[in-house]
Write a protein that holds these residues in place. Structure first.
Motif, short mmCIF file in Angstrom:
data_model
loop_
_atom_site.label_atom_id
_atom_site.label_comp_id
_atom_site.label_asym_id
_atom_site.label_seq_id
_atom_site.Cartn_x
_atom_site.Cartn_y
_atom_site.Cartn_z
N GLY A 232 0.81 -1.34 0.20
CA GLY A 232 -0.10 0.17 -0.07
C GLY A 232 0.84 1.45 -0.08
N TYR A 233 0.33 2.54 -0.36
CA TYR A 233 0.96 3.83 -0.14
C TYR A 233 1.02 4.21 1.27
N THR A 234 2.08 5.03 1.34
CA THR A 234 2.27 5.56 2.67
C THR A 234 3.20 6.91 2.44
N ARG A 235 3.30 7.83 3.51
CA ARG A 235 4.31 8.99 3.21
C ARG A 235 5.50 8.64 3.68
N TRP A 236 5.54 7.91 4.36
CA TRP A 236 6.87 7.18 5.01
C TRP A 236 7.72 6.65 4.09
N LYS A 237 8.73 7.28 3.65
CA LYS A 237 9.70 6.57 2.49
C LYS A 237 10.96 6.16 3.18
N ALA A 238 11.15 5.85 4.64
CA ALA A 238 12.24 5.41 5.11
C ALA A 238 12.56 4.04 4.69
N VAL A 239 11.83 3.19 4.29
CA VAL A 239 11.99 1.76 3.65
C VAL A 239 11.95 1.56 2.19
N ASN A 240 10.62 1.50 1.67
CA ASN A 240 10.57 1.25 0.20
C ASN A 240 9.93 2.53 -0.29
N TYR A 241 10.20 2.87 -1.47
CA TYR A 241 9.71 4.09 -2.31
C TYR A 241 9.68 3.87 -3.83
N MET A 242 8.83 4.81 -4.31
CA MET A 242 8.56 5.00 -5.89
C MET A 242 8.72 6.21 -6.05
N MET A 243 9.44 6.76 -7.46
CA MET A 243 9.54 8.08 -7.66
C MET A 243 9.19 8.20 -9.17
N VAL A 244 8.38 9.21 -9.56
CA VAL A 244 8.34 9.43 -11.21
C VAL A 244 8.97 10.65 -11.46
N TRP A 245 9.69 10.57 -12.39
CA TRP A 245 10.74 11.59 -12.98
C TRP A 245 10.38 12.19 -14.31
N GLN A 246 10.14 13.11 -14.75
CA GLN A 246 10.05 13.67 -16.22
C GLN A 246 11.33 14.61 -16.65
#
Length: 249
Positions: A232-246
């Motif tokens: 699920g999504y969470t604001r906490w990015k201390a472990v797993n994260y995803m990012m979209v860059w353009q």
């Protein structure tokens, strides 16, 4: 199966050998890659939503990625590549281990999907002048050497106004406890040695590697429910994260 693989400054031979030993298990949904199968549906929804929003595509269409060229870096057995192909994209999947690609090609043929799987490095594609609408860097950056050079090469493969999606594990004490100690040694969701703490990647390092030619479109933390084995999504990015860059035009 052939054991051919590539060598390049960004390629860690120990990582190559590790995934080579597991190549035959990619499509075993109860095997060592089961977390990737569970994660795949979650991240495909994320990619679909943000790609359609940013590039003004119809997310409700059956094949919203039709006409788009997508590169899947470190495609492994093709789990994500096949999902992108089913959404209509022209997919190129690259990996540095021929065993992985043989599995991917066989499964794509069985699935009746046309995917261009290549034994190639990102540096090789840059030399060829390749360009893509979307570059997927999913669970890859934490396995490479010379991260800044690797990201700089990846950045050159995105066309102007195109996107790159990066997912990885943050280099924090929390990530060591949850993603390495917890997932590999206690729950045994992943084989021991899948990740090494020194190679985990902070989001700021991704930003520095891509450089000023990119803007951040979206970022989110990813939480894991250890009981339901769901994401699920969470604001906490201390472990797993995803990012979209353009990439800027």
């Amino acid at each position: 199966m052939s054991t051919a693989h590539l060598s390049a400054p960004s390629i860690d031979p120990e990582e190559v050998a590790y995934f080579e030993r597991l190549a035959h298990r990619w499509w075993d949904t109860e095997g060592p890659f089961w977390p990737l199968h569970r994660l795949n549906a979650f991240r495909v929804d994320y990619i679909r939503r943000h790609l359609c929003t940013t590039l003004d595509l119809d997310p409700a269409a059956e094949r919203p990625f039709a006409g788009l060229r997508i590169l899947d870096i470190g495609c492994g057995g093709g789990i994500l590549s096949e999902s992108m192909a089913r959404l209509g994209a022209e997919v190129t999947g690259i990996d540095i281990t021929e065993k992985n690609l043989q599995v991917a090609r066989m499964h794509a043929q069985w699935s009746e999907l046309a995917i261009d799987y290549r034994l190639a490095s990102v540096e090789q594609l840059v030399q060829e002048g390749a360009s893509f609408d979307l570059v997927l860097n999913m669970e890859v950056v934490e396995h490479v050497e010379h991260l800044p050079d690797f990201l700089a090469a990846c950045a050159r493969l995105v066309r102007p106004d195109g996107l790159m999606v990066v997912s990885s594990i943050n280099r924090t004490p929390a990530a060591w406890i949850m993603a390495i100690l917890g997932a590999e040694y206690i729950l045994r969701w992943l084989p021991r040695g899948t990740h090494h703490y020194r190679k985990l990647v902070r989001p700021v390092e991704v930003a520095h590697g891509l450089g000023t030619g990119y803007r951040l479109v979206h970022e989110t933390g990813v939480r894991v429910n250890p009981f339901g084995r769901t994401f699920g999504y969470t604001r906490w990015k201390a472990v797993n994260y995803m990012m979209v860059w353009q990439r800027h035009a």
